[in-house]
Structures are given as C-alpha cells and as structure tokens.
Design a protein around this motif. Structure first.
Motif, short mmCIF file in Angstrom:
data_model
loop_
_atom_site.label_atom_id
_atom_site.label_comp_id
_atom_site.label_asym_id
_atom_site.label_seq_id
_atom_site.Cartn_x
_atom_site.Cartn_y
_atom_site.Cartn_z
N GLY A 453 48.73 47.14 48.15
CA GLY A 453 47.85 48.23 47.73
C GLY A 453 47.65 48.33 46.24
O GLY A 453 47.21 49.37 45.74
N VAL A 454 47.94 47.26 45.52
CA VAL A 454 47.80 47.25 44.07
C VAL A 454 46.43 46.66 43.71
O VAL A 454 46.04 45.61 44.23
CB VAL A 454 48.92 46.44 43.41
N LEU A 455 45.71 47.33 42.83
CA LEU A 455 44.45 46.79 42.33
C LEU A 455 44.75 45.66 41.35
O LEU A 455 45.73 45.72 40.60
CB LEU A 455 43.64 47.88 41.64
N VAL A 456 43.90 44.64 41.34
CA VAL A 456 44.15 43.45 40.54
C VAL A 456 42.88 43.09 39.77
O VAL A 456 41.77 43.16 40.32
CB VAL A 456 44.60 42.27 41.43
N LEU A 457 43.07 42.71 38.51
CA LEU A 457 41.98 42.17 37.69
C LEU A 457 42.53 40.98 36.92
O LEU A 457 43.47 41.12 36.14
CB LEU A 457 41.43 43.22 36.73
N ASP A 458 41.96 39.82 37.18
CA ASP A 458 42.35 38.59 36.48
C ASP A 458 41.11 38.07 35.76
O ASP A 458 40.17 37.58 36.39
CB ASP A 458 42.88 37.56 37.47
N ALA A 459 41.09 38.19 34.45
CA ALA A 459 39.90 37.84 33.66
C ALA A 459 40.33 37.08 32.41
O ALA A 459 41.48 37.18 31.97
CB ALA A 459 39.13 39.09 33.27
N PRO A 460 39.42 36.27 31.83
CA PRO A 460 39.75 35.59 30.57
C PRO A 460 40.14 36.59 29.49
O PRO A 460 39.60 37.70 29.42
CB PRO A 460 38.45 34.86 30.23
#
Length: 481
Positions: A453-460
């Motif tokens: 249930g964790v939001l994730v953002l993987d960005a440069p």
C-alpha cells in the motif's frame, strides 16, 4: 556579500606585454645582417691600405658588422614605438563591474554579467582591442569566461556567461585579467583587476521561482478552471456551466435564481499535513548528473514544500541518517518555506547507513494525525532495502506513505546500450548484464512496496522535482489524503 563589484583601472600598476606583431618586426631586423653579408670587403677603401694583421682581418668582415649595427638601430626604433604604443593605450579609462545574484542555485546555469565602461581622452571613432578572462571559483564548471572584442570610447559593453555550481556553500571570485591593445598592435597593457565577488550557493532557487510562477498561474484563468476539472472535495466557487462539465456538480437552486446554468467548482481540500523525510545517508552521497543525489533530493523536497504551502497544506520536513538529524514541525503559510530553507541549506550527506525504522518510529512519536509522508531516498534491491521496506510498512494505515527514489540515467544507458561488436565486447556485455539486473531488482523492490500500500515514484534525479510536484497535485485532486 560583495556583489556587484566594481574596479576603476589605474589604481594598480599595469604591465607592458609585447605582442606577436612586435616579435615579428624584431625578427625582420635579421634581414640587415643577411643582406649586408653579400657586400664585398673591397668596398671599404681603408681595408686594402691597412697592413696585414688582426685589424685587417676585422675590417675584412665589416659588411656583417654593418648589418648587426643596422639591426640594433632598427630594433631600438621598434622597441621605442612599442613603448609609445603602450603609453597611448594609457589614455583610455575603463571601469569593470561584475553583477550576479548573491545567492546562486545549485545544479543550474547561473548568469554572470560583466560590464565594461570605456572612456578617455580619445576620439569617438578610435577603437581598442579588449581581452577579458574572469577567474571563477575553481569548483564551478560551465562556459569559459574569456572574451575578446573591439571597444569604442564612451561605450558600455555587457558580457554574459554562465556558471554551474556543483555543491552548496560560500564561494568567491578573485578578480579578472584584462588586456588592452591599440590599432598599432605593438604592445598589450595588462591589468589584474581585483573585482572580488562573494556569493553563497543555495538549493535550486531558480527552480523554486519558476514553480512559484507556475502555481500562481494555475490559480487564475483557464489554468484555474483546469485545476477545478481535476476534482476535489472542497467547494471553491460557482461558475457558469461549460460543455463537458459533470452534471452531478450542477447547482440547480443557484441556476434557477440566476437564470443560467451554474456548477459548483470543487478544489482539493486544504490544511492537510504533508511530512517530507529526506535521507542523507551513504546512498545519497553518490554523484548523479553532476550533483550528489542528496542535492537532487533537497531540491525536490523544497519544491514539494513550496507546492504544499501554496495549496494551503501544513508542511513539515525531516532530514535523517542514523537518527532524525533535523525536524521542522508541520506549519502553513508562505513564510514557513523561508524557515525550512534557512535550516536545511547547509546540510550535507554523510557516509553512514540510514536508520529507516528508527526515523519512522520518531515520526510516529512526533505526529499522530493522518498525513502524507514522503520519503526521498535510494532503492537498490529487496535485500539491501529490506529495512526501508519494513519502515514504510509501519506507516500504514495511519499515514499515507510515499517512497520516492532518485534514479541514475547512466544505469539505464548501460542497460539499453546497443551491441556494437567492438573488441572489448565481453566487458561491455558484462556491464550491460549488471545494469539490467540492477534495474530488475529495483523494480522488484518497488513492486513489494506497492503490495504493502505504499505509493512509489521512481524518476531520474534531474527530473524529480517536476514529477514529484505533479504527482502530489494529482494525489490532492483525487482526494487520496
């Protein structure tokens, strides 16, 4: 702070520097000995009347001696003209200014302006050749601050270049080298102008200004209507119905009173808590796209804090390593960003492992109200990030956890590099295999977080600020908080 700085030429003794033309004219004097060496000794009448001996031998070489004498006289004339040219340049009066922001932005191309004012007891049509080299701080990168141009009297010239600060802190310009050359081109008049400028490098202030303008524009006009179209749970205002509006938002009573269809414009709820946790441990010391990963994370954290404050939320920020190093309690208001910036802009990453579980436990003790908790860190794989996964799981269900990882583009470049068939193909394939495995393990760790249930953002890393702000605004519009 000493920016802008100014210098009036003439307070320090200039130096005479010969030009290439001066040396070339001196070398032309060698033609005199060469040409006179072809003259016969019999042209000197006394040479035959002198009896045999050393004097007659010396007189036998009189043409060569005459050539050396003429060359010496010629070189003295050239040297005198060069000195006179150097004196002529002294009639010019110059003033040099350097102008820049007292606070530069890390990771940005910051503009630096040099202004050269020329005047003097010369005609307005006369020109002089000017060369400038500005001594920027040694750690700065960017354009080479060298300029060469022709200048006239009673003119102001503005020269622009950019610098890229790789780290935060205090820096200083020591001065500027200036050379002047007249139309004769026989001598340079050179100064070192001690134009001292002291600046401090902060996080990305230029990005914060651009973001502030963007948020202000979104609060008015068509951008405001588009923000309302994203939805929300809090009533903002009544506006006229437009084609495509949700009929469920139609205010029938107000429409009947006004005689035209009106809809309720809804906006995201305000006064919601936003807690930002920035990792400053070992993983954040790596250099990505010219800056440390921690600096990219700090820029993103400040951009998110500005957005949250502009949207009326309470923003708190914590920086942690083995313990919670800095904690700023959630508050609202635009002035709160200045308080955050003053406390965090000098923070630097350290070569120690971060204690995620201890930091989350401290946050649970500091704050009990439901909030969006954004953790900016680096994720490698499930094994190396096991403590991070456990800490993010502890935040649910009281908080809405949001894990933000700053990706390195270089790993992606290695993973997707086309096969070239080069000689060192074995090492190239090995690097590509390792990069693909790292990306795969990273995606597995993110999938594990999303299952909890964790939001994730993987960005440069160099695009994290924009993507994080957009993701936050989308979460606000959807009412996830």
């Amino acid at each position: 702070m000493k920016a802008p700085a100014s210098y009036q030429f003439g307070r320090h003794r200039p130096r005479w520097v010969p030009t290439v033309r001066f040396y070339g004219l001196l070398l032309l004097g060698l033609l005199f000995p060469v040409l006179t060496s072809f003259l016969p000794a019999e042209l000197w009448p006394i040479a035959e009347a002198v009896p045999q001996g050393k004097l007659r031998e010396w007189l036998h070489h009189w043409p060569l001696g005459l050539g050396w004498l003429l060359m010496g006289l010629y070189d003295l004339v050239i040297f005198g003209l060069s000195l006179w040219d150097y004196i002529r340049i002294g009639r010019w009066q110059l003033t040099l200014d350097r102008a820049c922001e007292s606070r530069l932005s890390i990771g940005r191309q910051n503009p630096i302006r040099l202004r050269l004012h020329t005047r003097g007891e010369v005609s307005l049509n006369e020109q002089i050749w000017v060369e400038l080299y500005d001594y920027v701080p040694a750690e700065f990168t960017g354009e080479i601050p060298y300029f060469a141009l022709a200048a006239s009297a009673q003119r102001t010239l503005e020269l622009l270049y950019h610098v890229f600060p790789p780290r935060r802190g205090a820096f200083q310009w020591s001065g500027c080298d200036v050379r002047l050359r007249s139309s004769w081109g026989l001598a340079w008049r050179r100064w070192f102008a001690p134009v001292v400028t002291e600046v401090e490098v902060y996080p990305d202030l230029m990005g914060l200004r651009s973001l502030s303008i963007r948020l202000s524009l979104e609060s008015s006009g068509s951008l405001r209507r588009r923000r309302y179209a994203l939805g929300g749970t809090e009533f903002a205002e009544l506006r006229e119905y437009h084609l495509g509006d949700d009929l469920r938002l139609m205010d029938w009573k107000a429409s009947a009173r006004r005689g035209r269809p009106l809809v309720r414009a809804m906006e995201p709820e305000r006064d919601q808590p936003l807690i930002i946790l920035l990792d400053r441990g070992r993983l954040m010391t790596a250099t990505v796209a010219g800056l440390k990963r921690f600096d990219w994370g700090l820029n993103a954290a400040l951009a998110l804090a500005l957005t949250g404050l502009r949207r009326g939320d309470k923003v708190g920020l914590g920086i942690f390593d083995q313990q919670l190093h800095t904690w700023i309690a959630p508050q609202s208001g635009d002035s709160h960003l200045g308080q955050i910036l003053s406390q965090v802009y000098r923070c630097e990453p350290i070569l120690e492992e971060s204690d995620y579980v201890g930091t989350v436990s401290a946050i649970l003790g500091h704050y009990t109200r439901r909030a969006l908790v954004v953790v900016l860190t680096e994720v490698i794989d499930e094994v190396a990030s096991q403590e991070l996964l456990a800490a993010m799981a502890r935040l649910t269900p009281r908080f809405l956890p949001f894990c933000v990882a700053l990706r390195d583009r270089y790993i992606e470049t290695l993973a997707h590099r086309p096969f070239t068939g080069s000689v060192d193909q074995i090492s190239s394939l090995y690097e590509q295999a390792v990069a693909l495995d790292l990306l795969h393990q990273r995606q597995r760790a993110f999938a594990h977080l999303e299952q909890q249930g964790v939001l994730v953002l993987d960005a440069p890393a160099d695009q994290m600020s924009e993507q994080l702000v957009d993701r936050y605004l989308l979460l606000k519009a959807r009412g996830r908080l």
